[in-house]
Design a protein around this motif. Structure first.
Motif, PDB file in Angstrom:
ATOM      1  N   LEU A 523       0.899  -1.467   0.015  1.00  0.00           N
ATOM      2  CA  LEU A 523      -0.107  -0.158  -0.103  1.00  0.00           C
ATOM      3  C   LEU A 523       0.797   1.253   0.052  1.00  0.00           C
ATOM      4  N   LEU A 524       1.932   1.228   0.856  1.00  0.00           N
ATOM      5  CA  LEU A 524       2.797   2.380   0.911  1.00  0.00           C
ATOM      6  C   LEU A 524       3.597   2.665  -0.268  1.00  0.00           C
ATOM      7  N   ALA A 525       3.889   1.448  -1.216  1.00  0.00           N
ATOM      8  CA  ALA A 525       4.667   1.514  -2.318  1.00  0.00           C
ATOM      9  C   ALA A 525       3.621   2.080  -3.520  1.00  0.00           C
ATOM     10  N   PRO A 588      -9.600   6.283  10.554  1.00  0.00           N
ATOM     11  CA  PRO A 588     -10.509   5.985   9.758  1.00  0.00           C
ATOM     12  C   PRO A 588     -10.296   6.248   8.116  1.00  0.00           C
ATOM     13  N   ALA A 589      -9.519   7.305   7.795  1.00  0.00           N
ATOM     14  CA  ALA A 589      -9.213   7.820   6.366  1.00  0.00           C
ATOM     15  C   ALA A 589      -8.164   6.804   5.922  1.00  0.00           C
ATOM     16  N   TYR A 590      -7.183   6.302   6.748  1.00  0.00           N
ATOM     17  CA  TYR A 590      -6.038   5.318   6.168  1.00  0.00           C
ATOM     18  C   TYR A 590      -6.598   4.112   5.831  1.00  0.00           C
ATOM     19  N   LYS A 591      -7.610   3.863   7.006  1.00  0.00           N
ATOM     20  CA  LYS A 591      -8.166   2.177   6.692  1.00  0.00           C
ATOM     21  C   LYS A 591      -9.187   2.587   5.601  1.00  0.00           C
ATOM     22  N   ALA A 594      -6.655   1.831   2.910  1.00  0.00           N
ATOM     23  CA  ALA A 594      -6.284   0.308   2.615  1.00  0.00           C
ATOM     24  C   ALA A 594      -7.261  -0.635   2.256  1.00  0.00           C
ATOM     25  N   GLU A 595      -8.545  -0.370   2.747  1.00  0.00           N
ATOM     26  CA  GLU A 595      -9.721  -1.120   2.223  1.00  0.00           C
ATOM     27  C   GLU A 595      -9.750  -1.145   0.735  1.00  0.00           C
ATOM     28  N   ASP A 600      -8.932  -3.816  -4.688  1.00  0.00           N
ATOM     29  CA  ASP A 600      -8.440  -3.486  -5.762  1.00  0.00           C
ATOM     30  C   ASP A 600      -9.298  -2.343  -6.512  1.00  0.00           C
ATOM     31  N   ASP A 601      -9.680  -1.557  -5.607  1.00  0.00           N
ATOM     32  CA  ASP A 601     -10.274  -0.307  -6.302  1.00  0.00           C
ATOM     33  C   ASP A 601      -9.209   0.801  -6.061  1.00  0.00           C
TER      34      ASP A 601
END
Length: 638
Positions: A523-525, A588-591, A594-595, A600-601
């Motif tokens: 995700l960070l990449a 919540p914004a980070y989660k 991540a979700e 794959d959105d």
């Protein structure tokens, strides 16, 4: 009598004066008056041991007369005078000078520019009279001599010495003023008001009376009477002899002779300030160099103080004669807000005027006055905090900028004078900050930016606030340099909350963060790929509490430095901060990002990444390249 020629080097210097364009021709009067004062000094000193002098101290004076019709100014003194031999030695030779040696080392163009700076600023004694006069005559009679002599010259073509008639001891310098031309109105010097102005400016504190005939208006009674039987009156102009200089400057007087109230009145009149100064500093120094100083700390910032038009510096006098009206070398740059005067009897004997600002004796004075200034400010901070904070709000920038201009040399002198906000209303010094630190706090935390409110609202500050640690808010462009120069205070290291590890994580917390970061590696990449060169990398933060994101930097250039360089024309483009985007993994914004990434959105995940990056930029004080795009992305997620 045959005309004699000046020595070769004297002729060169005279020619340089007469044929160059000078910016300060008016100093000629200062030089002639100074010579007259010196002559009186010598005879007055002689009178202490020689009763044949026959004059009291009150008998000595310098007289200036003007003959406008014949374009003549005469400066007369009743000092020690000169014999024929002394005329030859004193007026027939100009001693080899620093200015001449200096010019010999310059090319032709540099010599032309240097002439203005050297002569115009500092003068060259008696010979400066040729800047305004096309003929100078000196009639003098030396003490103990029965003969008088006349020295006369029109400049570089030489001079003559002949016998003359003069009843009293002393010297008359008679200057025939040049005709006006397109570049200079020499006739101005024949006006009494102009001469009086020059005396006030340069020679007001010469210790001997300078007298002139001055025209005054007074009411006089007429022989006629009005209808009530009272004598008629009218205004009539009369000429009276007046002393036009003050003679004894206030800074030469003791505390018993001049109170602080009188010094304050002097300050307000001289510097046109309606407010009292915050402090009056008097210095009477004796030793390697003797001098007196009277300095003032203004209570508010003078108009145009922070503009290019502002010229700092103290007035420099030698035995009551003004040498420079803006001598910047008399105080360190960090105290450039001070006003006042310095007067030393040693300067005339020991310093050639063309190298005044580079002389080690001036540096010694500056060092001593700097210590006096610091002690006064420390005392003000300790005894009247409200008044000190008023001073600091006006001139704190000068203290900090002065350290920069002197490459940090004065950092130890002023570090305890600096104040920083830890709230919007509270200012503290480094000492006060360290003394108030909780026992477990190991670092001095600070943040740099353009406003206290924004710095205290930074996401990185929340964890520190929870622990009860204060943050020094540094809002000047000089502060990062100061902190980088200091490194530590009272053995406590400085820590920039936007760029450095706060040092508050336990080993267990560090391992937990590392584990989460490893899990979020892809995700960070993806965030880095989405934002491209806008960031160096994305990481999970150990600084954030409730905030979703923050922008930090690493390396030698911070965001504040980058903004400073960006504001300078022609600044190198490579001087940019290395930006790190930090996420709060619990927010919540980070989660949500991540979700979306896990589902794959990628479009939604990228949109959230860009929004969070934009928010981080705004909180860091940066501007958005495309605010409309940001607004559109936010709306699309609502």
């Amino acid at each position: 009598m045959a005309k004699k020629q000046f020595k070769t080097e004297s002729k060169k210097l005279l020619d340089m004066m007469i044929n160059s364009i000078y910016t300060h021709k008016e100093i000629f009067l200062r030089e002639i008056i100074s010579n007259a004062s010196d002559a009186i000094d010598k005879l007055c000193y002689r009178s202490l041991t020689d009763e044949n002098v026959g004059m009291e101290r009150s008998d000595f004076r310098i007289r200036i007369t003007v003959d406008k019709e014949n374009r003549i100014i005469t400066v007369s003194d009743n000092g020690i005078g000169m014999t024929k031999e002394e005329l030859e030695n004193n007026l027939g030779v100009i001693a080899r000078s620093g200015s001449l040696n200096f010019k010999d080392g310059l090319d032709e163009e540099e010599q032309e520019n240097a002439a203005i700076d050297i002569i115009g600023q500092f003068g060259v004694g008696f010979y400066s009279s040729f800047m305004v006069a096309d003929r100078v005559t000196v009639i003098t009679k030396g003490y103990g001599s029965d003969e008088a002599f006349k020295w006369e010259s029109t400049g570089v073509d030489g001079y003559t010495i002949t016998s003359a008639e003069k009843e009293t001891v002393g010297t008359d310098v008679i200057m025939h003023i040049k005709e006006d031309d397109e570049t200079e109105k020499y006739s101005t010097y024949l006006e009494n008001w102009k001469l009086m102005m020059l005396i006030k400016k340069y020679s007001d504190y010469v210790r001997w009376p300078i007298v002139m005939d001055v025209e005054r208006s007074q009411m006089v009674e007429l022989d006629e009477k009005d209808e009530n039987g009272n004598p008629k009156t009218k205004m009539e102009n009369i000429t009276v002899e007046e002393t036009v200089n003050s003679m004894i400057p206030i800074w030469q007087r003791s505390r018993q002779e001049a109170t602080d109230e009188e010094c304050i009145a002097f300050y307000k009149e001289k510097y046109h300030d309606q407010d009292d100064p915050l402090a009056v500093i008097r210095v009477n120094a004796e030793g390697l160099i003797s001098y007196r100083a009277l300095l003032f700390i203004p209570s508010k910032t003078p108009q145009q103080f922070y503009t290019r038009e502002s010229e700092p510096g103290l007035e420099l006098y030698s035995s009551g004669v003004m040498i420079m009206d803006k001598c910047t070398e008399l105080l360190p740059d960090c105290y450039a807000f001070a006003r006042g005067v310095v007067d030393s009897p040693d300067l005339t004997l020991n310093i050639s005027r063309e190298t005044l600002q580079h002389d080690r004796q001036l540096k010694l004075i500056a060092t001593n006055l700097g210590k006096k200034m610091k002690n006064e400010l420390v005392k003000l901070m300790r005894n009247d905090r409200e008044k000190y904070e008023k001073f600091y709000n006006a001139f704190g920038m000068v203290l900090r900028a002065g350290v920069i201009s002197e490459y940090g040399d004065k950092i130890d002198d002023i570090k305890d004078l600096l104040l920083y906000n830890v709230s919007e209303s509270k200012l503290v010094s480094f000492r006060e900050y360290v003394d108030a630190m909780p026992a477990e706090q190991e670092k001095i935390y600070y943040a740099c930016g353009d406003s206290v409110r924004r710095l205290l609202s930074l996401p990185q500050a929340e964890l520190l606030k929870e622990k009860g640690y204060e943050i020094l808010c540094m809002t000047s462009q000089f502060d990062e340099y100061l902190v980088d120069t200091l490194k530590r205070y009272d053995d406590k290291p400085f820590c920039n909350i936007a760029t450095e590890d706060l040092g508050l994580e336990t080993e267990e917390q560090k391992k937990e963060t590392e584990q989460k970061e490893a899990e979020a590696k892809d995700l960070l990449a993806f965030v880095k790929e989405t934002l491209g060169d806008a960031i160096e990398r994305a990481v999970l933060s150990h600084k954030l509490v409730s905030g979703a994101v923050c922008l930090s930097t690493e390396g030698g250039v911070t965001l504040e430095m980058e903004r400073y360089f960006r504001s300078m024309p022609g600044a190198p483009e490579h001087l940019k901060a290395i930006r790190i985007l930090e996420f709060n993994a619990e927010h919540p914004a980070y989660k949500a990002m991540a979700e979306a990434f896990a589902a794959d959105d990628k479009e939604k995940a990228a949109k959230i990444a860009k929004i969070l990056h934009a928010q981080a930029l705004l909180m860091a004080g940066e501007t958005l390249d495309d605010p409309a795009e940001y607004s559109e992305m936010v709306c699309s997620l609502i």
